[in-house]
Design an enzyme around this catalytic site. Structure first.
Site, PDB file in Angstrom:
ATOM      1  N   VAL A  19       0.971  -1.305  -0.054  1.00  0.00           N
ATOM      2  CA  VAL A  19      -0.133   0.109   0.042  1.00  0.00           C
ATOM      3  C   VAL A  19       0.929   1.218   0.050  1.00  0.00           C
ATOM      4  O   VAL A  19       2.164   1.171   0.156  1.00  0.00           O
ATOM      5  CB  VAL A  19      -1.081  -0.188   1.042  1.00  0.00           C
ATOM      6  CG1 VAL A  19      -2.103  -1.269   1.133  1.00  0.00           C
ATOM      7  CG2 VAL A  19      -0.213   0.264   2.578  1.00  0.00           C
ATOM      8  N   CYS A  20       0.110   2.486  -0.340  1.00  0.00           N
ATOM      9  CA  CYS A  20       1.156   3.511  -0.064  1.00  0.00           C
ATOM     10  C   CYS A  20       1.533   4.096   1.211  1.00  0.00           C
ATOM     11  O   CYS A  20       0.798   3.571   1.911  1.00  0.00           O
ATOM     12  CB  CYS A  20       0.193   4.669  -0.777  1.00  0.00           C
ATOM     13  SG  CYS A  20      -0.208   4.501  -2.467  1.00  0.00           S
ATOM     14  N   PRO A  21       2.744   4.619   1.325  1.00  0.00           N
ATOM     15  CA  PRO A  21       3.530   4.957   0.372  1.00  0.00           C
ATOM     16  C   PRO A  21       4.568   3.922  -0.429  1.00  0.00           C
ATOM     17  O   PRO A  21       5.377   4.099  -1.153  1.00  0.00           O
ATOM     18  CB  PRO A  21       4.551   5.961   1.114  1.00  0.00           C
ATOM     19  CG  PRO A  21       4.527   5.560   2.418  1.00  0.00           C
ATOM     20  CD  PRO A  21       3.087   4.686   2.548  1.00  0.00           C
TER      21      PRO A  21
END
Length: 83
Positions: free
Chosen positions: A19-21
Site C-alpha cells: 500500500v502507499c507509500p
C-alpha cells in the site's frame, strides 16, 4: 504517447500486497535500476497507487506512462518509460 504496453519491459516488479507509500517507494527504486528509454512494468492490486499515486508521480516528473486494468480483475499493469 506511445503504446507502452507493447514494448518489452526492461524490468517487471510485482507490488501486489503493498500500500502507499510503499508502492511509490518500490516504483522509484525500480526506476533507478533501468536505463533512460527503457520501460518498467509494474503489477499492482492497490487501486489508489495504480490510479492516483504512481500516475501523479509520473506526470510530476515528466515520465510517459500507461495504466491498464485487467478485465474482471482487481489488478493493474502500469508501464512507465524512463526518460
Amino acid at each position: 504517447m506511445a503504446d507502452l504496453k507493447s514494448l518489452p519491459p526492461a524490468q517487471t516488479i510485482d507490488i501486489s500486497g503493498q500500500v502507499c507509500p510503499h508502492t511509490l517507494v518500490s516504483t522509484k527504486k525500480a526506476l533507478e535500476k533501468i536505463e533512460s528509454g527503457q520501460v518498467l512494468k509494474i503489477i499492482c492490486n492497490h487501486q489508489p497507487a495504480a490510479e492516483d499515486t504512481i500516475p501523479r508521480y509520473c506526470k510530476k516528473i515528466g515520465l510517459e506512462f500507461e495504466v491498464v486494468r485487467l478485465e474482471g480483475e482487481h489488478i493493474w499493469e502500469l508501464f512507465i518509460k524512463k526518460t
